[in-house]
Scaffold this active site. Structure first.
Site, short mmCIF file in Angstrom:
data_model
loop_
_atom_site.label_atom_id
_atom_site.label_comp_id
_atom_site.label_asym_id
_atom_site.label_seq_id
_atom_site.Cartn_x
_atom_site.Cartn_y
_atom_site.Cartn_z
N ASP A 301 -24.87 -44.69 -26.36
CA ASP A 301 -24.11 -44.31 -27.53
C ASP A 301 -23.38 -45.57 -28.02
O ASP A 301 -23.39 -46.62 -27.36
CB ASP A 301 -23.15 -43.15 -27.24
CG ASP A 301 -22.78 -42.41 -28.54
OD1 ASP A 301 -23.02 -42.96 -29.64
OD2 ASP A 301 -22.25 -41.29 -28.47
C1 NOJ Z 1 -21.45 -42.13 -31.96
C2 NOJ Z 1 -21.88 -40.71 -31.77
O1 NOJ Z 1 -21.38 -40.20 -30.56
C3 NOJ Z 1 -23.39 -40.55 -31.77
O2 NOJ Z 1 -23.71 -39.20 -31.71
C4 NOJ Z 1 -23.96 -41.21 -33.00
O3 NOJ Z 1 -25.35 -40.99 -33.05
C5 NOJ Z 1 -23.61 -42.68 -32.95
N1 NOJ Z 1 -22.17 -42.83 -32.99
C6 NOJ Z 1 -24.24 -43.46 -34.08
O4 NOJ Z 1 -23.64 -43.17 -35.27
#
Ligand code: NOJ
Length: 762
Positions: A301
């Site tokens: 993430d």
């Molecule tokens: C953080 C989020 O937790 C995740 O779900 C997302 O895909 C990413 N940012 C990218 O934006």
């Protein structure tokens, strides 16, 4: 001066010839990888042999693009060095780049200017649509309509692929039992069975039947694992769950996604039982890649690698790179750990080249499967972009699933549906006039204010209404990254609304949360109506009790007072682009609502986490004494149970039959009859309870459901077959076991009401 000019010219000419050589090399080399007879695995191996260690590490690196930001990073960040890294083959993927022109520009840099020209993956959070937005995923889950959910993801993929995107960070398949957690809006609710079915449907929708087509994109099952169990519902918080919950509740939707061939899995920000997911070998290698034979790759993430320094699990970014790669996190989103340290870590023997090769193969596999080596610009067609965005078919499908997502929570004296000839309607509440909030918080591809408001939807039916705002739901600017200011005090417009209600025959009040009050980083300790909306509701009620309350929200709300007083309540979530049209159709009876809530609605915040598939405890009650598992100041019952939702018609359940003669295919059936006066859809739900087991089983577990439509007086025989898959469970060694014994069964219209029986499984 002269020397400077000569040197400058020399530099330009050399750069020009270098790029020519690179592009020729790329073309010759890449064309070798196009032979349709050769298998993808063969091509991956050829390419891998050509790659330097640095280029391999490059594939494992993902950068945010130069426009949108979906995490805590400076907007233009290291734009210059990122650009250089693209040319050096040090980037395998970018996120948040959108639009055919932009995607083509960036893809060209890599394909034409890097030595090997390996095309990039373009990732984006296409959560519930790109421009045409369907309802937020929690709302879609309330439809229990897998075909419509799959179609919604299909449309999202068609629009996203038309603007150059080839990879979505969806579906989020995290199960959550905590309405405080802002991201419940992004998932399918609290149940692993429903969640698994929806996970599979959404993966199939995004990826289609042919991933190499130009309108299908790779999906991501996220966030592996346990993110929805953040303690106290606070986003990014610690997760500490037992083996049984992990295997039986958290894992199933991920496994369903893997079985549906999801191409990528995203790990999560949280620690789980003390180990951050990003460095969690048990999750990423033992379970995902070994036990489930996942062939795609794991993306971290946003910055979840670097955050392990704050977790206290890594001392610096170098250690982050080492432990993440070794644990099976294949691509690094925005931590800069791999691109900075992985090469050195391999050279010094801290990370094996086998780890790198395995990760790179997985990433290349997805690129090959998408067909990017055949045509890196296959998603870059401006004509498609123009034709497909907001396509009428997409708007029609968005309306269809928006209607299906609406849940009728209460309808005393059949106040709904309203007559189309109804006079003197008051419409009250800021959300009634909102064109932005119904888009939810995950709408980075879409256009602000592009939703049909309730007012606009109602206008298609009637002009017999007057609108008064009453109060704001929000004040000040809102956006994905800005904080939201809630109006906690301003009642200056109450009077206008009250006066209007006084002289009206019926009042439609549209209240709830703004779209930016749920979503990532938007957890709340209060789950009632924000601001002064509750007071507005009570004031209006004093002068006119004929109220239809339309709720808009991204999480279960504890609207207990409303349930006790207001005759009709419609749960309308954040329904996306077609929001107002869908709501108007339901209010005026052109669509008979059939949604069922995928998450328990608590009576008060203190009950959270509250969920239907809990254990019985040793002191279940109710008992006429103090020593049983309960609260002294609140009921143990929810406000609305999981699976609950009414219809304008009534369904009668009868004649439950159970046939256990074949222990591996137990048949359960009953008859359902529409005894009301409207045609309507029903979702019949089957729950089991394993009375005695070697690991305690929940009081109820959903193990089947069926959605169908019945005309007035029409009946249907509804049948379910329970196999070992439904009757077994994971023990605390992570083994799936099936134990003989006595089971209770309930088939009904929600998780609390139904016909009950029991059977012995031999
Ligand atoms: C953080 C989020 O937790 C995740 O779900 C997302 O895909 C990413 N940012 C990218 O934006």
């Amino acid at each position: 001066m002269k020397t400077k000019i000569v040197l400058f010219l020399f530099f330009i000419i050399t750069a020009y010839f270098n790029s020519l050589i690179a592009s020729n090399f790329n073309h010759n080399f890449l064309s070798k990888l196009n032979n349709p007879i050769d298998s993808i695995e063969y091509k991956i191996n050829i390419l891998l042999k050509k790659m330097t260690l640095q280029e391999k590490v490059g594939q494992m690196n993902q950068y945010n693009g130069f426009w949108e930001v979906t995490g805590p990073a400076p907007k233009d960040g290291n734009a210059k060095s990122k650009y250089e890294h693209l040319k050096m083959g040090l980037v395998g993927s970018v996120l948040n780049v959108k639009g055919v022109e932009n995607v083509r520009k960036i893809q060209e840099i890599v394909v034409k200017e890097s030595r090997l020209g390996i095309p990039l993956l373009f990732g984006f959070d296409v959560i519930h649509g790109y421009k045409t937005l369907s309802p937020i995923p929690l709302a879609e889950a309330a439809s229990w309509d897998l075909t419509a959910i799959q179609k919604s993801a299909r449309i999202a993929a068609i629009e996203a692929s038309a603007v150059g995107i080839n990879w979505t960070f969806a579906p989020m398949v995290d199960i959550s039992r905590d309405a405080r957690w802002g991201r419940v809006m992004e998932g399918a609710g609290e149940d692993p069975y429903l969640g698994s079915k929806i996970a599979a449907a959404r993966v199939k929708g995004f990826q289609g039947t042919d991933l190499s087509a130009n309108n299908t994109i790779a999906a991501t099952a996220k966030h592996f694992a346990g993110y929805g169990f953040a303690e106290s519902g606070k986003d990014y918080n610690t997760v500490d769950i037992g083996t049984s919950t992990l295997y039986n509740i958290v894992f199933p939707p991920f496994q369903a996604a893997v079985q549906s061939d999801v191409k990528t899995v995203m790990n999560s920000f949280n620690v789980i039982n003390g180990i951050p997911s990003t460095a969690n070998k048990f999750l990423q290698r033992d379970i995902l890649k070994d036990k489930w034979s996942f062939k795609g790759f794991v993306i971290s993430d946003w910055g979840s690698g670097a955050e392990m320094i704050d977790h206290g699990f890594a001392k610096d970014l170098k250690q982050v790179a080492k432990i993440s790669a070794n644990a099976g996190s294949d691509m690094d989103m925005e931590s800069y750990a791999y691109v900075t340290y992985l090469k050195e870590l391999v050279e010094t023997g801290k990370v094996s080249i086998k780890v790198i090769d395995d990760a790179v193969k997985r990433i290349l596999r997805v690129k090959f499967e998408l067909g990017l080596f055949d045509d890196p610009y296959k998603y870059c067609n401006s004509k498609r972009e123009k034709e497909l965005i907001y396509h009428p078919d997409h708007l029609a499908a968005a309306l269809d699933i928006a209607k299906k997502s609406i849940v009728l929570l209460k309808n005393n004296q059949q106040l709904l549906p309203l007559q189309k000839t109804q006079k003197n309607i008051a419409v009250i509440g800021a959300l009634a006039n909102e064109k932005n909030s119904p888009l939810g918080s995950w709408r980075i591809g879409s256009d602000d204010n592009s939703a049909v408001s309730v007012i606009e939807g109602l206008k298609k039916y009637t002009s017999n209404f007057v609108y008064a705002k009453g109060t704001d739901v929000t004040v000040g600017p809102v956006s994905f990254i800005q904080e939201l200011n809630i109006n906690e005090t301003d009642k200056s417009e109450f009077n206008e609304a009250i006066e209007l209600a006084k002289k009206s025959d019926v009042v439609i009040m549209v209240l709830g949360e703004h779209g930016f009050q749920t979503g990532e980083g938007r957890s709340r300790t209060k789950i009632d109506l924000p601001g002064v909306q509750q007071q507005l509701l009570e004031e209006v009620y004093k002068v006119n009790q004929n109220i239809v309350l339309v709720l808009m929200n991204g999480r279960p709300l504890a609207v207990t007072w409303a349930d006790e007083h207001i005759p009709a309540i419609v749960e309308a979530w954040q329904l996306g682009t077609q929001s107002g049209n869908a709501i108007a159709e339901v209010l005026f009876g052109d669509y008979n609502p059939a949604g069922k809530i995928p998450m328990t609605f608590p009576r008060s915040i203190g009950q959270v986490p509250i969920y239907y598939n809990h254990y019985n405890t040793g002191r279940p009650g109710p008992k006429p004494e103090v020593f049983w598992s309960h609260y002294s100041d609140e009921s143990t019952k929810p406000l609305y149970p999981f699976g609950y939702g009414l219809s304008y018609t009534k369904f009668e359940y009868s004649n439950l039959q159970i046939n256990n003669s074949n222990p591996s295919a137990i048949k359960v059936s009953l008859t359902v009859k529409n005894i009301g006066s409207f045609t309507g859809e029903e979702v019949t739900q089957l729950y089991i309870h394993d009375r005695v087991a070697s690991v305690v089983r929940p009081v109820k577990e959903l193990k089947g459901f069926l959605k169908y439509s019945l005309k007035p007086n029409e009946s249907k025989l509804v049948e379910f077959v329970l196999t070992n898959k439904e009757l077994g469970f994971y023990n605390n060694n992570g083994e799936f076991i099936v134990e003989p014994g006595e089971f209770d069964v309930m088939i009904g219209t929600n998780s609390e009401n139904g016909l009950t029986g029991s059977f012995i499984k031999k």
